[in-house]
Structure formats: C-alpha cells, structure tokens
Write a protein that holds these residues in place. Structure first.
Motif, PDB file in Angstrom:
ATOM      1  N   LEU A   5     -18.028 -20.846  38.773  1.00  0.00           N
ATOM      2  CA  LEU A   5     -18.973 -20.617  37.819  1.00  0.00           C
ATOM      3  C   LEU A   5     -20.245 -19.866  38.317  1.00  0.00           C
ATOM      4  O   LEU A   5     -20.785 -20.333  39.671  1.00  0.00           O
ATOM      5  N   ARG A  10     -16.849 -22.197  31.030  1.00  0.00           N
ATOM      6  CA  ARG A  10     -18.141 -20.915  30.880  1.00  0.00           C
ATOM      7  C   ARG A  10     -18.693 -21.030  29.434  1.00  0.00           C
ATOM      8  O   ARG A  10     -19.896 -20.859  29.146  1.00  0.00           O
ATOM      9  N   ASP A  42     -20.704 -13.419  23.065  1.00  0.00           N
ATOM     10  CA  ASP A  42     -20.853 -14.553  23.985  1.00  0.00           C
ATOM     11  C   ASP A  42     -21.235 -15.684  23.096  1.00  0.00           C
ATOM     12  O   ASP A  42     -21.742 -15.652  21.819  1.00  0.00           O
ATOM     13  N   GLN A  71     -21.299 -23.875  29.704  1.00  0.00           N
ATOM     14  CA  GLN A  71     -22.381 -23.254  30.515  1.00  0.00           C
ATOM     15  C   GLN A  71     -23.316 -22.360  29.623  1.00  0.00           C
ATOM     16  O   GLN A  71     -24.606 -22.282  29.479  1.00  0.00           O
ATOM     17  N   SER A  72     -22.488 -21.570  28.677  1.00  0.00           N
ATOM     18  CA  SER A  72     -23.139 -20.802  27.675  1.00  0.00           C
ATOM     19  C   SER A  72     -23.859 -21.418  26.633  1.00  0.00           C
ATOM     20  O   SER A  72     -24.946 -21.182  26.222  1.00  0.00           O
ATOM     21  N   ASP A 119     -11.600 -22.162  33.147  1.00  0.00           N
ATOM     22  CA  ASP A 119     -12.550 -21.310  33.239  1.00  0.00           C
ATOM     23  C   ASP A 119     -13.309 -21.045  31.963  1.00  0.00           C
ATOM     24  O   ASP A 119     -14.521 -20.855  31.817  1.00  0.00           O
TER      25      ASP A 119
END
Length: 573
Positions: free
Chosen positions: A470, A436, A334, A439-440, A432
């Motif tokens: 999300l 994402r 991630d 956000q991470s 997406d």
C-alpha cells in the motif's frame, strides 16, 4: 411531536383546573337505560331491537365507532422498516407512546368534553370537540380564542404528519405488491438522483388528490372508508399471526403473553382474544357503518379487479426475480467516505455470496450505527487476457448476482434496524483491492467470511504482503474472519500494540521486579524494559550476533509452535 406534547399538557392541565373550579359532570355508566343511539350510529341495525335489548352489543357499537379515534398503532406496520436499532425495543417504546397519547389525549379529551361542555351545546361540537372544550375552559375569552387557534395549528401539523405517514405506508405496500409480481417492475424503478421509488410515490399522491376530489372533502366519508380498511386489515393480520403460530413454530423475539400448552398443542390465549375482539368489531362496523361498508367493499372490488388484470399482464411480460430490490449504480473513479456518505473509522464488510452473509450479520449485531458506519463491498474480478485487461461494463459490474446479493444484505440490515452503505468495485487481486478500498474509505476494520479453501493463516500472510504494498501512509487495520459457527479470528495489520499472553505478562513483571532492585534508586517501568530489550535485540541483529539471534528465535518458535496454532475466536498479530 413536541408541539403536540405541549398541546396535550396544556389541555389536560387546564381542563383539570377548570373541573376543580366548576366541579365535574360525569357521564352515565353504560346501561341499557343510558345508551342512546343516533341513526348514523346504528346503520342497518336501526330496524332491529338488538342494540336496545343486549347491552353488550351497544358497548361493541360504541367501541367500533370510537376505536379508530384511538388509533395510531396501524402506522407501526407502515414505518416498521424504518425503525432503527434496537428495532424490537424501539417498536415497543413507540407502541407505548401511541397508546399513552391515545389514552390521555383522545380518550381524555372525550371525557373532559362531557364533563366541561354543557349538555345543551355539546352536540354542536361533535365535529370539533377539542375546539369546543377550549371555549368552555376557565379563563379570559381572548386567551381561550388564542388557545383554540393553537389547537388548529397543531391539528394541521398532525394531519400533515398523517398524510406523510400514509404516503410512506402506501409506498411500502405497493413496493411489496410489485415485488410479488402483481404490479409491473416499472413502478419500482429508482429515481436517478434520490434513489426513491418515485413512480409509486407520484401514483400515491395522485390517488390521494383524486380521493379528496371524489369525496369532496367529506371527513365522514373519508373517515369511515379509512375505518373499513384499517379495521379489517387489523383483523386479517391478527388471524394471520394466529395461523403462523401453528404453521411456523419455534422461538420468536416477541410473543403475545398468555400462552398455554395442553400436551404438545400451544393455546395462544392472548393472541386469540385480541383477534376475536378485532373480528367482532369488524362485524359490528360492517352492519352499523353503512358508508364505510359500501365504500370499502366498492374500493376492494375495484382494486381487486385492477390488481388481477395487472398481475396477468405482468406475468406475461415480466422476467423472473421481480422480487429483488432496484438499485442505481453511480460510477466513481475511487471509493471515498464522501462518495459513500460514511464517516472515517467505518467497518468494511466484504460480501460475495448472498447465501453466506454471516460476517455481515455478525458485524451488524456488534456495531452501534450512531458511532460507526458499515460498508458492504462486493468485488467484481476483471478477466486477464494476455497482457491486457477487459474493463467491465455497467451491466457486467452490477448484474443479477449483485442485485440478489444487495437485496439480501438490505433485508438483514432492515431486520436489525441498522443502515448499511453498498458498493461494488472491479478488482484483479483480492487482497490488494480489499486493503486499497479500506485505505480509501479510511476504514478501521475489515470483516470477511472465512474461506473453506484457504486457511486463515495463509489469508493473513497474503493480507500482510498486500498491506506492505500500500502507498504511504499505511492504515492500521483489524482484519476479522467470521466463521458460520459464529466464531471469529482477528489479524492486525500495521503497527499496533501486541496482544500479550498471561505468561508473557508474568515474565515481563518478573524481570521488572528483579531490575527494580538492581537500578534503585532510579525509577523503572514495564515499558522501559520492553524498550531496552527491543533496542538490544536490534543492536545484536546488526552485528556479528545476528546468526545467533536468528537461531535462538527459530528454537523459540519451534518450542511454542503448538501454542501458536490459532484457535477460533483467538487474536493473531
């Protein structure tokens, strides 16, 4: 730097005090009768009468032998890539500081040594004039001895810094040589942990140790060899800049002053004078510095032979694109701020084509690296086959395409003196994956190049749908689309304060004025009206008036549709 500054201040202040107490002994003016040469100073000119009959030649000999004592400017070219934003201003500041230190410290010490150290003993301190000056200052002997020890410590620190700078400079030069295909690409392989070109660094350190052993630590041999290389590199760079004035015309961030035009021909008088002076000093040194000339020519011939051989070998074995930077790919499940070493609130810049990085260029022009980090992210899309997916291997995830892309991105960042963090990720859906990642990484904004196929309105709609998918907590994001023309358009995702037009603000204020009189003496604010109107709208949408509200909203949107067409540089909610 700070310790050296303390030394300079103490030395200058103490020397001035000594002169005020003892008086001053000024050196003679540079006349033919006052010019005295040693055998080492004249070199191959000692058998000629030129230095004794032409005073200007004597002055040039003195400049040629002392110019490198005033040096430090050569380090600017070595560390230019590491200078932070704003690069040109910081470069000018650094150049002025080097000039000031050279003038006050080096030249000042030379004059103080002549004025303070007695003529009878001064020749014994030619190798260490600062140490000799310390011993002939006014004051108790123990204090002067302690000051001389402090000078030795500072000198050690300065030499350590010079060695480090030489390693950095040599590393940069050899990297460029490797990029040009003269040295094998093997030299630029990054270290697995630190990402540095460790093989070149080890080679440079090894050559430094070998040089010290071969010269037996003779500072005259090392100094004169250094003088040969630096002076001729100065002259060649000056000549190259003169040539570029005519080969590559156009605006520049900085131009050497004193430029004149005769019709359409530019005469770079200032630059030409500097280049001519440097070439003249090189020619003087060529005839007066025997050790420098012999060792420098020998060094040049040896390395020219080595580079010629390695270039032929490299061209036979190497593939194309040797000029690209080398990267380590660190696998991670991630993207997180800790993994990339960035702070929350960073700007996520999406990069996909090394020819269309105007969004990265625009972001770097606006971002202050001290307050906000920049992450350049490239997405590699997975290919679907039936119901399954094929994961990308290491080579597929970071191929020649990504290598070109990140090399160009680093070039843009280095030119602006700013740092960027690079990342590549696999994806199946564009928006997406982008949201994402934002956000991470806890990004505050996402910067993209505007698509020439999809309108910004459609991209904004898709971004909004992806934001809804999300997981909680959903971030507030500003998605900014950059156009090649330099204009941009912003779309806000998530709860945020609306951007009110002047007409909407005027309407709100008019309602506030009318209601203020109606509810007096109760106090009412603009936000109270907005809050009340939203609750009334929500109540109407939950009862029998819902269809009426939707119909009125459609009529309102139809009436202002022409005004809602987003213009370049406008902000959308």
């Amino acid at each position: 730097m700070y310790v050296t500054t303390v030394l300079v201040v103490l030395l200058v202040a103490w020397s001035i005090y000594t002169i005020s107490v003892r008086g001053v002994h000024l050196p003679p003016w540079p006349r033919l009768s006052s010019l005295v040469y040693s055998d080492d100073a004249l070199g191959w000119l000692k058998n000629t009468s030129l230095p004794y009959t032409i005073g200007f030649i004597g002055i040039m000999i003195g400049l040629g032998h002392s110019v490198l004592a005033m040096s430090g400017e050569e380090t600017m070219a070595q560390v230019y890539r590491e200078i932070e934003h704003p690069k040109l201003k910081n470069l000018e500041k650094a150049g002025f500081l080097i000039f000031a230190y050279s003038l006050i410290f080096t030249a000042g010490v030379a004059f103080f040594a002549v004025m303070i150290i007695p003529d009878s003993v001064r020749t014994g301190f030619q190798d260490n004039p600062i140490g000799g000056l310390a011993m002939y200052l006014v004051g108790p002997v123990p204090l002067r001895i302690a000051f001389r020890g402090f000078i030795a410590v500072v000198g050690t620190l300065m030499l350590a810094g010079a060695v480090n700078t030489s390693i950095v400079g040599s590393n940069g030069v050899l990297n460029r040589v490797s990029e040009d295909g003269i040295l094998p690409q093997w030299f630029r392989h990054p270290h697995r942990r630190f990402g540095t070109s460790h093989r070149i660094l080890n080679l440079v350190v090894g050559l430094q140790i070998l040089t010290i052993l071969l010269s037996r630590g003779d500072i005259f041999v090392l100094g004169e060899a250094y003088a040969f290389g630096v002076m001729w590199s100065f002259a060649m760079k000056g000549l190259a800049v003169v040539v570029l004035r005519y080969k590559q015309r156009g605006e520049r961030e900085f131009r050497v002053p004193f430029n004149f035009k005769i019709k359409n021909v530019e005469i770079p008088l200032g630059l030409g004078f500097i280049t001519l002076t440097l070439v003249a000093l090189c020619l003087i040194n060529l005839f007066t510095k025997q050790v420098a000339t012999i060792s420098g020519v020998t060094f040049t011939i040896i390395f020219f032979a080595i580079f010629s051989i390695t270039e032929r070998t490299t061209r036979k074995r190497s593939t194309e694109h040797a000029e690209l930077d080398q990267f380590n790919l660190e696998a991670s499940d991630d993207l997180t701020p800790e993994k990339l070493g960035v702070r929350p609130g960073n700007v996520l810049v999406m990069v996909r084509n090394y020819n269309t990085l105007h969004n990265l260029n625009a972001v770097l022009n606006r971002v202050d690296p001290h307050k906000q980090d920049v992450v350049a992210l490239h997405l590699r899309f997975l290919q679907r086959s039936g119901g399954g997916e094929y994961e990308l291997t290491h080579d597929q995830l970071f191929s020649l395409e990504e290598q070109k892309l990140f090399t160009r991105a680093l070039e843009i960042a280095e030119k602006k003196g700013k740092t960027i963090h690079l990342a590549v990720a696999a994806a199946t859906d564009r928006w997406d994956a982008i949201l994402r990642a934002a956000q991470s990484l806890q990004s505050s904004a996402v910067a993209l190049g505007a698509s020439n196929k999809t309108p910004v309105v459609e991209d904004a709609r898709l971004a909004g749908l992806a934001w809804e998918r999300l997981p909680d907590p959903k971030p507030q994001l500003a998605v900014q689309f950059y156009f090649p023309s330099g204009q941009d358009q912003i779309v806000y995702l998530g709860p945020h304060a609306p951007h009110l037009t002047p007409k909407e603000i005027e309407l709100l204020h008019g309602i506030w004025l009318e209601l203020s009189n109606e509810v007096a003496p109760d106090e009412i604010h603009h936000h109270d009206i907005v809050h009340f109107a939203l609750e009334e709208l929500q109540r109407d949408m939950r009862n029998s008036k819902r269809r009426e509200v939707i119909g009125n909203l459609r009529q309102h949107l139809y009436k202002i549709r022409n005004r809602r067409v987003p213009a370049l540089g406008a902000r959308r909610e």
